[in-house]
Write a protein that holds these residues in place. Structure first.
Motif, PDB file in Angstrom:
ATOM      1  N   GLY A  47      37.745  29.981  33.699  1.00 45.03           N
ATOM      2  CA  GLY A  47      38.743  30.568  32.804  1.00 45.03           C
ATOM      3  C   GLY A  47      40.048  30.850  33.514  1.00 45.03           C
ATOM      4  N   LEU A  48      39.962  31.323  34.757  1.00 43.85           N
ATOM      5  CA  LEU A  48      41.174  31.571  35.545  1.00 43.85           C
ATOM      6  C   LEU A  48      41.916  30.268  35.790  1.00 43.85           C
ATOM      7  N   SER A  49      41.194  29.238  36.175  1.00 43.13           N
ATOM      8  CA  SER A  49      41.800  27.932  36.437  1.00 43.13           C
ATOM      9  C   SER A  49      42.484  27.381  35.190  1.00 43.13           C
ATOM     10  N   SER A  50      41.783  27.431  34.079  1.00 44.74           N
ATOM     11  CA  SER A  50      42.321  26.931  32.819  1.00 44.74           C
ATOM     12  C   SER A  50      43.537  27.738  32.367  1.00 44.74           C
ATOM     13  N   CYS A  51      43.466  29.048  32.547  1.00 46.05           N
ATOM     14  CA  CYS A  51      44.559  29.924  32.138  1.00 46.05           C
ATOM     15  C   CYS A  51      45.821  29.615  32.952  1.00 46.05           C
ATOM     16  N   GLU A  73      42.987  24.223  41.381  1.00 45.58           N
ATOM     17  CA  GLU A  73      41.718  24.382  42.084  1.00 45.58           C
ATOM     18  C   GLU A  73      41.554  25.843  42.478  1.00 45.58           C
ATOM     19  N   ILE A  74      40.437  26.426  42.115  1.00 44.02           N
ATOM     20  CA  ILE A  74      40.150  27.822  42.445  1.00 44.02           C
ATOM     21  C   ILE A  74      39.016  27.861  43.465  1.00 44.02           C
ATOM     22  N   ASP A  75      39.226  28.605  44.523  1.00 43.10           N
ATOM     23  CA  ASP A  75      38.178  28.848  45.509  1.00 43.10           C
ATOM     24  C   ASP A  75      37.960  30.359  45.526  1.00 43.10           C
ATOM     25  N   SER A  76      36.769  30.785  45.139  1.00 46.36           N
ATOM     26  CA  SER A  76      36.466  32.216  45.058  1.00 46.36           C
ATOM     27  C   SER A  76      35.372  32.593  46.040  1.00 46.36           C
ATOM     28  N   GLY A  77      35.510  33.761  46.617  1.00 40.92           N
ATOM     29  CA  GLY A  77      34.469  34.311  47.476  1.00 40.92           C
ATOM     30  C   GLY A  77      33.780  35.461  46.767  1.00 40.92           C
ATOM     31  N   LYS A  78      32.495  35.588  47.017  1.00 40.52           N
ATOM     32  CA  LYS A  78      31.731  36.670  46.395  1.00 40.52           C
ATOM     33  C   LYS A  78      31.687  37.900  47.294  1.00 40.52           C
ATOM     34  N   THR A  79      31.348  39.022  46.694  1.00 37.35           N
ATOM     35  CA  THR A  79      31.137  40.259  47.437  1.00 37.35           C
ATOM     36  C   THR A  79      29.927  40.097  48.351  1.00 37.35           C
ATOM     37  N   ILE A  85      32.939  38.616  42.117  1.00 39.94           N
ATOM     38  CA  ILE A  85      33.995  37.892  42.824  1.00 39.94           C
ATOM     39  C   ILE A  85      34.789  38.889  43.653  1.00 39.94           C
ATOM     40  N   ALA A  86      34.984  38.592  44.930  1.00 40.33           N
ATOM     41  CA  ALA A  86      35.726  39.479  45.827  1.00 40.33           C
ATOM     42  C   ALA A  86      37.191  39.069  45.939  1.00 40.33           C
ATOM     43  N   PHE A  87      37.457  37.761  45.915  1.00 40.99           N
ATOM     44  CA  PHE A  87      38.823  37.248  46.036  1.00 40.99           C
ATOM     45  C   PHE A  87      38.842  35.813  45.523  1.00 40.99           C
ATOM     46  N   SER A  88      40.034  35.333  45.221  1.00 37.46           N
ATOM     47  CA  SER A  88      40.189  33.938  44.801  1.00 37.46           C
ATOM     48  C   SER A  88      41.495  33.384  45.350  1.00 37.46           C
ATOM     49  N   THR A  89      41.490  32.103  45.593  1.00 40.59           N
ATOM     50  CA  THR A  89      42.696  31.373  45.957  1.00 40.59           C
ATOM     51  C   THR A  89      42.895  30.289  44.913  1.00 40.59           C
ATOM     52  N   ALA A  90      44.079  30.242  44.344  1.00 36.32           N
ATOM     53  CA  ALA A  90      44.411  29.234  43.339  1.00 36.32           C
ATOM     54  C   ALA A  90      45.418  28.268  43.950  1.00 36.32           C
ATOM     55  N   VAL A  91      45.019  27.018  44.078  1.00 36.98           N
ATOM     56  CA  VAL A  91      45.925  25.978  44.553  1.00 36.98           C
ATOM     57  C   VAL A  91      46.383  25.210  43.316  1.00 36.98           C
ATOM     58  N   PHE A 120      41.871  39.748  36.437  1.00 39.12           N
ATOM     59  CA  PHE A 120      41.473  39.757  37.850  1.00 39.12           C
ATOM     60  C   PHE A 120      42.229  40.854  38.601  1.00 39.12           C
ATOM     61  N   GLU A 121      43.538  40.920  38.380  1.00 40.65           N
ATOM     62  CA  GLU A 121      44.371  41.913  39.057  1.00 40.65           C
ATOM     63  C   GLU A 121      43.921  43.336  38.721  1.00 40.65           C
ATOM     64  N   LYS A 122      43.696  43.607  37.449  1.00 38.30           N
ATOM     65  CA  LYS A 122      43.282  44.952  37.029  1.00 38.30           C
ATOM     66  C   LYS A 122      41.891  45.304  37.545  1.00 38.30           C
ATOM     67  N   ALA A 123      41.073  44.287  37.811  1.00 40.12           N
ATOM     68  CA  ALA A 123      39.740  44.509  38.364  1.00 40.12           C
ATOM     69  C   ALA A 123      39.770  44.645  39.885  1.00 40.12           C
ATOM     70  N   GLY A 124      40.966  44.532  40.462  1.00 43.01           N
ATOM     71  CA  GLY A 124      41.099  44.667  41.910  1.00 43.01           C
ATOM     72  C   GLY A 124      40.675  43.420  42.676  1.00 43.01           C
ATOM     73  N   ILE A 125      40.671  42.266  42.009  1.00 41.23           N
ATOM     74  CA  ILE A 125      40.316  41.008  42.665  1.00 41.23           C
ATOM     75  C   ILE A 125      41.610  40.277  43.025  1.00 41.23           C
ATOM     76  N   PRO A 126      41.935  40.225  44.308  1.00 39.67           N
ATOM     77  CA  PRO A 126      43.177  39.550  44.688  1.00 39.67           C
ATOM     78  C   PRO A 126      43.082  38.038  44.472  1.00 39.67           C
ATOM     79  N   VAL A 127      44.178  37.475  43.965  1.00 43.27           N
ATOM     80  CA  VAL A 127      44.267  36.030  43.775  1.00 43.27           C
ATOM     81  C   VAL A 127      45.509  35.551  44.512  1.00 43.27           C
ATOM     82  N   GLU A 128      45.297  34.729  45.517  1.00 43.52           N
ATOM     83  CA  GLU A 128      46.406  34.114  46.256  1.00 43.52           C
ATOM     84  C   GLU A 128      46.763  32.813  45.534  1.00 43.52           C
TER      85      GLU A 128
END
Length: 135
Positions: A47-51, A73-79, A85-91, A120-128
């Motif tokens: 959903g993040l990728s599509s959005c 492309e989304i690369d996410s790491g888990k807690t 989801i702990a963090f995500s990187t969107a290329v 994601f931001e409001k949930a405290g999940i950083p997205v680079e």
């Protein structure tokens, strides 16, 4: 917005929106599922990728930018626990003849307006976010 989830079998479910669009969710075999669909965390990340893709194209249209193609492309790491989801990187890969500055401005506006990214931001999940311009 109304979403309905129905059990198909085991952990496999059918998720349907009010317009009749459907997707299948399941768990991998290693977790007792049949691996017949994406997990819930994968669907959230999809959903993040599509959005990002959709909002980027909307913003580009408003900015009168010509976009030939976009790949997100989304690369996410888990807690540590593996249950969130702990963090995500969107290329964001864009094929366009527009200047890098215009495309970067489009991406920045996209980040500010992407509803799933805001969740994601409001949930405290950083997205680079990284922009790559394709030739």
């Amino acid at each position: 917005m109304k979403i309905t989830t129905k059990l198909l079998k085991n952990f496999q479910t059918e998720i349907e929106n009010e317009r009749g669009d459907k997707i299948i969710s399941d768990l991998p075999k290693s977790h007792g599922g049949d691996n017949k669909g994406a997990t819930s965390l994968e669907i959230v990340t999809m959903g993040l990728s599509s959005c990002i893709s959709s909002v980027f194209l909307l913003v580009a249209s408003k900015m009168r930018l010509n976009i030939e193609n976009i790949i997100v492309e989304i690369d996410s790491g888990k807690t540590k626990e593996g249950n969130a989801i702990a963090f995500s990187t969107a290329v964001v890969k864009v094929k366009s003849l527009e200047t890098e500055k215009k495309l970067q401005n489009c991406l920045e506006s996209t980040i500010q307006n992407c509803p799933v990214g805001i969740i994601f931001e409001k949930a405290g999940i950083p997205v680079e976010h990284k922009l790559i311009i394709l030739n």
